[in-house]
Design a protein around this motif. Structure first.
Motif, PDB file in Angstrom:
ATOM      1  N   TRP A  43      18.629  40.606  51.321  1.00  0.00           N
ATOM      2  CA  TRP A  43      18.041  41.662  50.494  1.00  0.00           C
ATOM      3  C   TRP A  43      18.295  43.046  51.099  1.00  0.00           C
ATOM      4  N   LEU A  44      18.304  43.122  52.423  1.00  0.00           N
ATOM      5  CA  LEU A  44      18.680  44.378  53.080  1.00  0.00           C
ATOM      6  C   LEU A  44      20.101  44.774  52.677  1.00  0.00           C
ATOM      7  N   ALA A  45      21.003  43.790  52.708  1.00  0.00           N
ATOM      8  CA  ALA A  45      22.404  44.042  52.389  1.00  0.00           C
ATOM      9  C   ALA A  45      22.587  44.425  50.917  1.00  0.00           C
ATOM     10  N   VAL A  46      21.910  43.703  50.038  1.00  0.00           N
ATOM     11  CA  VAL A  46      22.047  43.950  48.595  1.00  0.00           C
ATOM     12  C   VAL A  46      21.564  45.359  48.240  1.00  0.00           C
ATOM     13  N   THR A  47      20.384  45.723  48.719  1.00  0.00           N
ATOM     14  CA  THR A  47      19.822  47.032  48.354  1.00  0.00           C
ATOM     15  C   THR A  47      20.552  48.187  49.026  1.00  0.00           C
ATOM     16  N   HIS A  48      21.153  47.936  50.182  1.00  0.00           N
ATOM     17  CA  HIS A  48      21.857  49.002  50.900  1.00  0.00           C
ATOM     18  C   HIS A  48      23.275  49.202  50.374  1.00  0.00           C
ATOM     19  N   PHE A  74      11.438  48.854  49.314  1.00  0.00           N
ATOM     20  CA  PHE A  74      10.974  48.672  50.693  1.00  0.00           C
ATOM     21  C   PHE A  74      12.124  48.170  51.571  1.00  0.00           C
ATOM     22  N   GLU A  75      12.857  47.180  51.056  1.00  0.00           N
ATOM     23  CA  GLU A  75      14.020  46.664  51.793  1.00  0.00           C
ATOM     24  C   GLU A  75      15.095  47.750  51.918  1.00  0.00           C
ATOM     25  N   TYR A  76      15.253  48.529  50.878  1.00  0.00           N
ATOM     26  CA  TYR A  76      16.236  49.628  50.904  1.00  0.00           C
ATOM     27  C   TYR A  76      15.891  50.624  52.009  1.00  0.00           C
ATOM     28  N   GLY A  77      14.613  50.951  52.136  1.00  0.00           N
ATOM     29  CA  GLY A  77      14.183  51.862  53.194  1.00  0.00           C
ATOM     30  C   GLY A  77      14.440  51.285  54.572  1.00  0.00           C
ATOM     31  N   LEU A  78      14.128  49.993  54.749  1.00  0.00           N
ATOM     32  CA  LEU A  78      14.373  49.355  56.040  1.00  0.00           C
ATOM     33  C   LEU A  78      15.863  49.331  56.385  1.00  0.00           C
ATOM     34  N   SER A  79      16.698  49.192  55.364  1.00  0.00           N
ATOM     35  CA  SER A  79      18.145  49.082  55.617  1.00  0.00           C
ATOM     36  C   SER A  79      18.715  50.328  56.279  1.00  0.00           C
ATOM     37  N   HIS A  80      18.089  51.488  56.052  1.00  0.00           N
ATOM     38  CA  HIS A  80      18.587  52.718  56.658  1.00  0.00           C
ATOM     39  C   HIS A  80      18.272  52.790  58.143  1.00  0.00           C
ATOM     40  N   PHE A  81      17.320  51.991  58.588  1.00  0.00           N
ATOM     41  CA  PHE A  81      17.076  51.851  60.025  1.00  0.00           C
ATOM     42  C   PHE A  81      17.920  50.718  60.593  1.00  0.00           C
ATOM     43  N   ALA A  82      18.170  49.690  59.757  1.00  0.00           N
ATOM     44  CA  ALA A  82      18.932  48.520  60.206  1.00  0.00           C
ATOM     45  C   ALA A  82      20.346  48.890  60.626  1.00  0.00           C
ATOM     46  N   LYS A  83      20.935  49.883  59.962  1.00  0.00           N
ATOM     47  CA  LYS A  83      22.335  50.236  60.260  1.00  0.00           C
ATOM     48  C   LYS A  83      22.519  50.749  61.682  1.00  0.00           C
ATOM     49  N   TYR A  84      21.431  51.213  62.305  1.00  0.00           N
ATOM     50  CA  TYR A  84      21.534  51.678  63.693  1.00  0.00           C
ATOM     51  C   TYR A  84      21.465  50.529  64.691  1.00  0.00           C
ATOM     52  N   PHE A  85      21.102  49.346  64.224  1.00  0.00           N
ATOM     53  CA  PHE A  85      21.072  48.166  65.087  1.00  0.00           C
ATOM     54  C   PHE A  85      22.365  47.362  64.973  1.00  0.00           C
ATOM     55  N   ASP A  86      22.760  47.057  63.731  1.00  0.00           N
ATOM     56  CA  ASP A  86      23.990  46.296  63.512  1.00  0.00           C
ATOM     57  C   ASP A  86      24.392  46.453  62.040  1.00  0.00           C
ATOM     58  N   LYS A  87      25.456  47.187  61.777  1.00  0.00           N
ATOM     59  CA  LYS A  87      25.882  47.448  60.401  1.00  0.00           C
ATOM     60  C   LYS A  87      26.341  46.182  59.684  1.00  0.00           C
ATOM     61  N   GLU A  88      26.755  45.195  60.463  1.00  0.00           N
ATOM     62  CA  GLU A  88      27.278  43.974  59.844  1.00  0.00           C
ATOM     63  C   GLU A  88      26.212  43.206  59.073  1.00  0.00           C
TER      64      GLU A  88
END
Length: 492
Positions: A43-48, A74-88
């Motif tokens: 869901w992070l990947a789909v929304t981002h 909510f997942e879309y918002g989290l995804s913008h922080f996730a990219k700083y951990f691992d974009k894959e």
């Protein structure tokens, strides 16, 4: 600053509880995680990665987006922080991706969003009435905070299995707290937001509607506490309606404009997952399924039924799918809806009568919580089936600690009401011990483990369903048998 110091000291125990449970959550970062981990990564990947118009159509993964739009954002918002951990992790095609950085981020996201839950618990604790002179362990606010913050079910489901239930329950509890604080419009807004985060809370909506109608839309009461019908405020009703409608408009509006509402609804109610979702839900349908299975076996033994006409292990294979019952009538989605509505109809009618003639709910309402002790323990045992054997020591230790505290604290809190549990309930709870021993230690040593691997899950589901059903019936009877106090205003 001088006035703030005593307040900080007064709530120091709450800070200690919150920090303590957060530390435990951090220790569980590298624990086992279920398929729900991949669900939320997808869901992070789909929304981002995709435009909004494709969110509820994307089906590269079998774990398609099936939560309301606010949770998608909510997942879309989290995804913008996730990219700083691992974009894959944000690549839709990277199915079952679980790098160490991905695991760390998703675990931390649950821990961080639990701050909403912690804040909501604190707000609820402020609403507790305390008896002066009681020590800390006997205070209702301390007991409530401990049972919520250190809830065993939330700990293992959110921080081992992997979900965001703490965050969602936080929104619910904060809404309840706002109603206690007479901030009804804020409470209504929070509940409307919650429905657009996870639609399972629709079950609570009827009670919420009745409560708001009585406590907000009617502004005055008679001297005896009964409802003053002429005090109804259409303006307040309109205000509530605007809050709810505007919240849903913001949530579903973009999809309505794009003509995708039907697609979104079909995702929110995925009936093809089956009646019991792989038999893990300890509810009435688990008992219905096992009754059908027993009748089919008996029918074959008595040569009343032809085994060749049955679909092999259709409902005991542990798969998430639809199936047809062999003997009992198959249950359609419409039937489940009707049963759900009927199950809450009586209590809603009783609540209507109560709120239309009395100001507030009496303290006896707290006693209705006692039967839920049995269902809590039964349901927690059912959660054991979600985890592999390697997590056995953790789940048993956490459950024992939570159960002992729950029993001792609730016994102390309701000491004037007699025994917390009757003999039948004690016997039932003790029966969970041999059930666990059989499922975890005895059955894996038998030859049936290879031919019938689903039996432990089936036994756990059915046994716990009996406890859930018993508690539901007893709770219902408690509500309906609550003593009337006609002519007297009830205190909160």
């Amino acid at each position: 600053a001088v006035m703030a110091a005593p307040m900080i000291a007064e709530w120091s125990w709450f800070v200690a509880l919150a920090f303590g449970v957060s530390f435990i959550k951090c220790l569980l970062i590298n624990a086992y995680h279920s398929t729900d981990f991949e669900v939320h990564r997808n869901w992070l990947a789909v929304t981002h990665s995709l435009p909004v118009s494709q969110w509820y159509y994307e089906s590269t993964s079998e774990w398609t987006l099936d939560y309301p739009p606010f949770f998608a954002w909510f997942e879309y918002g989290l995804s913008h922080f996730a990219k700083y951990f691992d974009k894959e992790m944000l690549v839709v095609q990277n199915l079952n991706y679980a790098s160490p950085a991905t695991v760390l981020f998703q675990r931390l996201s649950v821990i961080f969003t639990d701050l909403v839950f912690i804040y909501a618990v604190k707000e609820c604790c402020k609403c507790c009435r305390e008896d002066k002179g009681k020590d800390l362990l006997g205070k209702s606010s301390f007991i409530l905070a401990t049972l919520l913050l250190w809830n065993f079910g939330l700990l293992i489901v959110d921080h081992i299995h992997f979900q965001y239930n703490g965050f969602l329950f936080g929104v619910l509890l904060l809404s309840v707290a706002r109603h206690f604080q007479k901030r009804h419009l804020e409470g209504a807004l929070l509940f409307a937001v919650l429905l657009n985060l996870k639609h399972i809370y629709l079950y609570v909506a009827p009670a919420y509607g009745i409560f708001l109608l009585r406590c907000f839309c009617f502004t005055q009461n008679n001297a005896d506490g009964s409802l003053q019908w002429r005090s109804f405020s259409p303006l307040r009703l309109v205000a509530l309606g605007l809050i709810v409608l505007s919240t849903f408009a913001v949530s579903f509006g973009p999809f309505i404009v794009k003509g995708q509402l039907q697609q979104v609804i079909s995702r929110l109610f995925p009936f093809k997952r089956g009646l019991c979702h792989a038999y893990w839900a300890p509810n009435i349908w688990a008992l219905y399924n096992i009754a059908d299975k027993a009748l089919s076996i008996l029918g074959v033994k008595l040569k009343l039924l032809d085994m060749s006409k049955f679909s092999k292990a259709s409902m005991t294979g542990g798969l998430v799918q639809e199936f047809q019952h062999s003997v009992l009538p198959s249950v359609s989605p419409l039937i489940t809806l009707i049963c759900t509505l009927l199950s809450i109809l009586v209590s809603c009618l009783d609540l209507c009568i109560c709120v239309m003639f009395y100001i507030e709910i009496s303290p006896e309402f707290l006693h209705w919580c006692i039967p839920t002790f049995t269902v809590n323990i039964a349901f927690l045992k059912a959660l054991f089936t979600l985890f592999p054997t390697t997590e056995l020591p953790i789940k048993i230790l956490l459950m024992l600690l939570f159960t002992i505290f729950s029993f001792s604290s609730l016994t102390k809190l309701f000491s004037k009401s007699g025994p917390l549990l009757n003999s039948v309930e004690v016997a039932y709870l003790l029966g969970l011990v041999p059930l666990e021993l059989i499922c975890e230690f005895v059955y894996p040593l038998t030859s049936w483990q290879h031919t019938l691997p689903f039996i432990p899950l089936l036994l756990t589901s059915v046994y716990c369903a009996l406890g859930v059903l018993y508690s539901f019936i007893r709770l219902y009877l408690s509500v309906l048998a609550a003593p009337s106090t006609t002519g007297k205003a009830k205190s909160q």
